[in-house]
Design a protein around this motif. Structure first.
Motif, PDB file in Angstrom:
ATOM      1  N   ALA A  12      71.427  14.923  69.476  1.00  0.00           N
ATOM      2  CA  ALA A  12      71.275  13.550  68.978  1.00  0.00           C
ATOM      3  C   ALA A  12      69.854  13.285  68.495  1.00  0.00           C
ATOM      4  N   ASP A  13      68.879  13.841  69.203  1.00  0.00           N
ATOM      5  CA  ASP A  13      67.475  13.606  68.847  1.00  0.00           C
ATOM      6  C   ASP A  13      67.132  14.132  67.454  1.00  0.00           C
ATOM      7  N   LYS A  14      67.905  15.085  66.955  1.00  0.00           N
ATOM      8  CA  LYS A  14      67.648  15.657  65.630  1.00  0.00           C
ATOM      9  C   LYS A  14      68.172  14.769  64.495  1.00  0.00           C
ATOM     10  N   ILE A  15      69.008  13.778  64.828  1.00  0.00           N
ATOM     11  CA  ILE A  15      69.608  12.924  63.801  1.00  0.00           C
ATOM     12  C   ILE A  15      68.606  11.869  63.346  1.00  0.00           C
ATOM     13  N   GLU A  16      68.499  11.709  62.031  1.00  0.00           N
ATOM     14  CA  GLU A  16      67.625  10.695  61.450  1.00  0.00           C
ATOM     15  C   GLU A  16      68.458   9.602  60.807  1.00  0.00           C
ATOM     16  N   ALA A  17      67.858   8.419  60.630  1.00  0.00           N
ATOM     17  CA  ALA A  17      68.590   7.274  60.066  1.00  0.00           C
ATOM     18  C   ALA A  17      69.138   7.584  58.684  1.00  0.00           C
ATOM     19  N   GLY A  18      68.356   8.231  57.841  1.00  0.00           N
ATOM     20  CA  GLY A  18      68.835   8.714  56.550  1.00  0.00           C
ATOM     21  C   GLY A  18      69.393   7.661  55.617  1.00  0.00           C
ATOM     22  N   ILE A  19      68.764   6.491  55.576  1.00  0.00           N
ATOM     23  CA  ILE A  19      69.241   5.441  54.663  1.00  0.00           C
ATOM     24  C   ILE A  19      68.550   5.660  53.308  1.00  0.00           C
ATOM     25  N   THR A  20      69.103   6.592  52.544  1.00  0.00           N
ATOM     26  CA  THR A  20      68.551   6.953  51.243  1.00  0.00           C
ATOM     27  C   THR A  20      69.186   6.110  50.145  1.00  0.00           C
ATOM     28  N   ASP A  21      68.623   6.204  48.941  1.00  0.00           N
ATOM     29  CA  ASP A  21      69.180   5.479  47.790  1.00  0.00           C
ATOM     30  C   ASP A  21      70.613   5.922  47.520  1.00  0.00           C
ATOM     31  N   GLU A  22      70.888   7.221  47.729  1.00  0.00           N
ATOM     32  CA  GLU A  22      72.242   7.734  47.489  1.00  0.00           C
ATOM     33  C   GLU A  22      73.233   7.110  48.467  1.00  0.00           C
ATOM     34  N   VAL A  23      72.830   6.981  49.730  1.00  0.00           N
ATOM     35  CA  VAL A  23      73.708   6.376  50.741  1.00  0.00           C
ATOM     36  C   VAL A  23      73.934   4.900  50.428  1.00  0.00           C
ATOM     37  N   VAL A  24      72.865   4.182  50.079  1.00  0.00           N
ATOM     38  CA  VAL A  24      72.979   2.749  49.775  1.00  0.00           C
ATOM     39  C   VAL A  24      73.888   2.516  48.569  1.00  0.00           C
ATOM     40  N   ALA A  25      73.816   3.405  47.593  1.00  0.00           N
ATOM     41  CA  ALA A  25      74.597   3.245  46.363  1.00  0.00           C
ATOM     42  C   ALA A  25      76.104   3.292  46.616  1.00  0.00           C
ATOM     43  N   GLN A  26      76.507   3.895  47.720  1.00  0.00           N
ATOM     44  CA  GLN A  26      77.933   4.017  48.043  1.00  0.00           C
ATOM     45  C   GLN A  26      78.439   2.863  48.908  1.00  0.00           C
ATOM     46  N   VAL A  28      81.223 -15.076  55.495  1.00  0.00           N
ATOM     47  CA  VAL A  28      80.885 -14.681  56.867  1.00  0.00           C
ATOM     48  C   VAL A  28      81.137 -13.184  57.003  1.00  0.00           C
ATOM     49  N   GLY A  29      80.088 -12.448  57.322  1.00  0.00           N
ATOM     50  CA  GLY A  29      80.229 -11.012  57.511  1.00  0.00           C
ATOM     51  C   GLY A  29      80.174 -10.638  58.979  1.00  0.00           C
ATOM     52  N   VAL A  30      81.160  -9.857  59.427  1.00  0.00           N
ATOM     53  CA  VAL A  30      81.135  -9.279  60.773  1.00  0.00           C
ATOM     54  C   VAL A  30      80.746  -7.816  60.589  1.00  0.00           C
ATOM     55  N   HIS A  31      79.538  -7.476  61.000  1.00  0.00           N
ATOM     56  CA  HIS A  31      78.963  -6.153  60.731  1.00  0.00           C
ATOM     57  C   HIS A  31      78.900  -5.343  62.022  1.00  0.00           C
ATOM     58  N   ILE A  32      79.464  -4.150  61.960  1.00  0.00           N
ATOM     59  CA  ILE A  32      79.564  -3.293  63.139  1.00  0.00           C
ATOM     60  C   ILE A  32      78.800  -1.998  62.886  1.00  0.00           C
ATOM     61  N   ALA A  33      78.041  -1.564  63.871  1.00  0.00           N
ATOM     62  CA  ALA A  33      77.248  -0.340  63.742  1.00  0.00           C
ATOM     63  C   ALA A  33      78.119   0.814  63.249  1.00  0.00           C
ATOM     64  N   ASP A  34      77.653   1.514  62.202  1.00  0.00           N
ATOM     65  CA  ASP A  34      78.430   2.594  61.591  1.00  0.00           C
ATOM     66  C   ASP A  34      78.159   3.905  62.328  1.00  0.00           C
ATOM     67  N   VAL A  35      78.669   3.998  63.529  1.00  0.00           N
ATOM     68  CA  VAL A  35      78.430   5.159  64.393  1.00  0.00           C
ATOM     69  C   VAL A  35      78.985   6.433  63.780  1.00  0.00           C
ATOM     70  N   THR A  36      80.161   6.360  63.165  1.00  0.00           N
ATOM     71  CA  THR A  36      80.816   7.577  62.674  1.00  0.00           C
ATOM     72  C   THR A  36      80.134   8.163  61.441  1.00  0.00           C
ATOM     73  N   HIS A  37      79.190   7.434  60.840  1.00  0.00           N
ATOM     74  CA  HIS A  37      78.376   8.025  59.774  1.00  0.00           C
ATOM     75  C   HIS A  37      77.478   9.113  60.353  1.00  0.00           C
ATOM     76  N   TYR A  38      77.078   8.935  61.613  1.00  0.00           N
ATOM     77  CA  TYR A  38      76.156   9.860  62.258  1.00  0.00           C
ATOM     78  C   TYR A  38      76.855  10.853  63.181  1.00  0.00           C
TER      79      TYR A  38
END
Length: 747
Positions: free
Chosen positions: A242-256, A292-302
């Motif tokens: 788990a410690d090796k995982i980075e947030a990785g919110i890149t432009d490519e990820v945001v674009a999707q 109204v947005g209900v936003h849930i942590a996207d755990v399965t992305h990681y």
């Protein structure tokens, strides 16, 4: 009575017996109770039903039918052999529950082959003896259940042994010196049985782990987790991955994804929360409606399927919330770091976005992956202050969402959702784990605001998959279902409520039944019978589970419901996220059998976690009450059993037992149907929900047990009297009780 009347009465009884016997003949291997028999043959009066119950008891005594469990019967078509699950008890009352019909067969220790609780066994069934309970002998242990035992070590010069805390084992476990793993006298240890020779009284085992010194807080809490087979430490390999995982919110990820970083977003959580897995966003649309947005942590992305992190999360299935700590499902780097929707940090989310008006009418909804940025982290207390004062951060958003939540809640109750809202006990804990005080967590508007929008999101997701708009066949999915109440319990609730002047429907649509329960719960508020009827209403309900077979959620009154909103702490939510991603992109349905197995495992682990949580609360309650021995309290009877009364104290919700042996003023019979103990001589009743006064008599931390003594109107302990009203010693009264039991057995 005239001769003709007597003949007529006898004729009716004979006809009734004929009908019962005919019903029994037709049942083959089915099980039944007296109410089912009564319904089948049209016996509607209480007198007829009582006669049928007595007939079944007599038929079982004569060997014509078998009582497979209390009040449940079947025809004696069993063979000489059966397979089932072994049930071991520390009081020596071992048994096996057969697979075919759930019949309980007694197993004497000499006939047990030392099978352990939960083992799968093959048994030979003894010949039937009139009036005796059915017995059997274990002839083969087919499958041994993996299990460990928790207790305190005692180490002598050449060997050691474990004094077990288990209710499933009456003996201590012998441990060779080489298998102690460095354990010393007084250590709390986890031990596995390695051998139990047939002629030996005690099994032999080996130490798996040393938890610490008995009595120390961490050792005792870890012991509770180990007792229920739950993990108490995280594997280092999983932490490192788990410690090796980075947030990785890149432009490519945001674009999707839908970019909602500029929309007002905030979280509302308990003051001590670290894993923020849900957030709400709010903005006013050009047409005057609200988004109204209900936003849930996207755990399965990681967390990818079948990764080392995923396998550990699947095994755990849930985070465990104990009285002084959280044992997380996911490594801390994920649950409290990357996935947690912390303020002023860009986060990936899986969201349900609603267009609503001020009356909470939903015009459309979108399920999509998003990128968000929380502007503010609220505690429940801070959000509640905004609601009550109309002042503070995000005031427009919070007040608008609170107003919509109140409408949603009102509509939900009108549609048949049950209103169970009980205070939750919490402890002020010192750094060393000592409980300093008790307080109640009460659900206020801020809590209910979050609750309503999470329910709405869960319901929307389940409906999207379970009821496709194109009228195609629904794809395999994980549902959170809640079955209808047991008809017998519901009928009992209705009958008891009626005796107090309240009406609860025991038949009809779920909406009609639940609305009648809500009406009763509202009417009893503040009255003497409130606790009694509220407790009975809760106990009439089934347990909610995870499954692929949707039957709706009875308690909520929803046709479609799932768990989508807490993937940081629940594995079923992770499954739901993955299925949603697959189906939103047009993917085919997954294999139902594998998904159902995961649902079943998650339901079982959820129940174990709930049991561990209750055990940790119980431990702290007993520890807290150790400093209050001899003090008097008021409380309500929260449980009635054949071994005594459970009393929940009003001041702190601590629960203790008034043992039957201490009710020495009379001989009491347990009336299971009416949830009370009834005195034979004086007809005094102790009933579920009754208000009583008690004195704290004992606090056994090792057994996690509080014992109370009942007090009379003058605050004096209730003392024994003989049945003629004369003073008698407790010993004499107990002796008389024992004599009474023997007389009953002879009958």
């Amino acid at each position: 009575m005239s001769k003709s009347s007597s003949n007529k009465s006898g004729s009716k009884a004979s006809a009734l017996k004929t009908q019962v016997e005919e019903f029994v003949r037709q049942q083959k291997n089915n099980t039944y109770n007296y109410r089912q028999v009564s319904h089948a043959i049209g016996a509607s009066t209480s007198a007829q039903q009582r006669n049928i119950a007595l007939m079944l008891v007599e038929m079982a005594f004569n060997g014509e039918i078998i009582e497979v469990s209390p009040g449940k019967y079947k025809s004696p078509q069993r063979g000489n052999e059966a397979i089932g699950t072994f049930i071991r008890r520390s009081n020596g009352k071992n048994s096996v529950v057969t697979d075919t019909d759930g019949e309980t067969l007694l197993i004497a220790e000499r006939n047990s082959m030392h099978a352990l609780n939960g083992d799968r066994v093959r048994v030979n069934i003894a010949a039937y003896r009139r009036g005796a309970e059915p017995e059997a002998e274990v002839v083969e242990i087919i499958e041994k259940k993996e299990q460990v035992f928790i207790g305190t070590l005692k180490v002598d010069r050449h060997f050691g042994y474990l004094l077990t805390d288990s209710k499933y084992l009456a003996t201590d476990i012998f441990i060779p010196k080489a298998k102690l793993k460095g354990g010393k006298t007084g250590d709390k240890a986890v031990v596995r049985i390695t051998e139990w020779k047939q002629d030996f009284k005690n099994p032999t085992g080996e130490v798996i782990d040393i938890l610490g010194i008995t009595g120390e807080n961490t050792a005792e809490i870890h012991a509770i987790l180990a007792e229920f087979g739950l993990p108490y430490k995280y594997p280092q390999a999983v932490e490192k991955a788990a410690d090796k995982i980075e947030a990785g919110i890149t432009d490519e990820v945001v674009a999707q994804r839908i970019d909602m970083r500029d929309v007002l977003t905030f979280t509302i959580d308990p003051v001590d929360a670290k894993d923020f897995d849900d957030a709400l966003s709010y903005r006013v649309l050009p047409n005057g409606h609200f988004e109204v947005g209900v936003h849930i942590a996207d755990v399965t992305h990681y967390v990818t399927p079948d990764s080392i992190i995923d396998k550990e999360a699947q095994k755990r299935a849930t985070s465990v919330y104990l009285v002084d700590r959280v044992v997380p499902m996911l490594p801390e780097h994920l649950c409290n770091g990357i996935c947690s929707l912390r303020p002023d940090e860009e986060k990936l989310a899986f969201s349900v976005i609603f267009e609503m008006d001020a009356q909470a009418k939903i015009y459309n909804s979108t399920i999509a992956r998003t990128v968000i940025k929380s502007n503010r982290r609220f505690t429940y207390e801070e959000a509640q202050s905004v609601i009550e004062t109309g002042m503070g951060d995000c005031v427009e958003a919070i007040l608008a969402l609170d107003a919509m939540a109140k409408v949603l809640r009102k509509e939900r109750y009108e549609e048949g959702s049950v209103d169970f809202d009980r205070a939750e006990v919490k402890f002020d804990i010192s750094p060393d784990g000592t409980p300093l005080g008790v307080y109640f967590k009460v659900s206020k508007d801020a809590n209910k605001l979050i609750e309503e929008f999470m329910l709405l999101a869960n319901r929307t997701v389940a409906t999207y998959v379970g009821k496709p708009k194109d009228k195609k066949k629904p794809k395999a999915f994980v549902y959170r279902v809640h079955d209808a109440p047991d008809p017998q319990r519901l009928a009992d609730l209705a009958a008891i409520a009626r005796s107090f002047g309240y009406k609860v429907k025991s038949s009809g649509t779920p909406r009609e039944i639940n609305r009648s329960i809500n009406k009763m719960l509202a009417e009893v508020k503040g009255r003497g019978e409130e606790n009694y009827l509220a407790t009975l209403a809760i106990r009439s309900m089934a347990k909610a589970i995870y499954t692929t077979e949707n039957i709706g959620h009875y308690g909520l009154g929803f046709d479609y419901y799932t768990h989508f909103t807490s993937p940081i702490r629940r594995y079923p939510d992770m499954l739901v996220h993955r299925l949603l991603e697959r189906y939103l992109s047009g993917g085919r349905s997954v294999q139902v059998q594998k998904l159902e197995e995961q649902c079943k495992h998650s339901s079982e682990m959820e129940q174990l976690a709930a049991n561990a949580e209750r055990a940790s609360i119980k431990y702290k309650q007993v520890e807290y009450m150790q400093s209050h021995l001899g003090e008097n309290y008021s409380g309500i009877i929260s449980g009635v059993t054949e071994w005594g009364l459970y009393v929940e104290l009003n001041d702190n919700l601590c629960e203790g037992l008034v043992p039957m042996r201490d009710l020495a003023d009379d001989f009491y019979d347990f009336d299971e149907k009416n949830h009370c103990l009834v005195g034979r001589q004086h007809n005094h009743r102790y009933r579920l929900g009754d208000n009583v006064d008690i004195k704290v008599a004992r606090a056994d931390l090792e057994k996690k047990q509080l014992d109370f003594v009942l007090l009379d109107d003058k605050g004096m302990a209730i003392k024994g009297e003989d049945y003629m009203g004369k003073k008698a010693s407790v010993k004499e009264v107990l002796s008389e009780k024992s004599h009474g039991k023997k007389k009953r057995r002879r009958k």
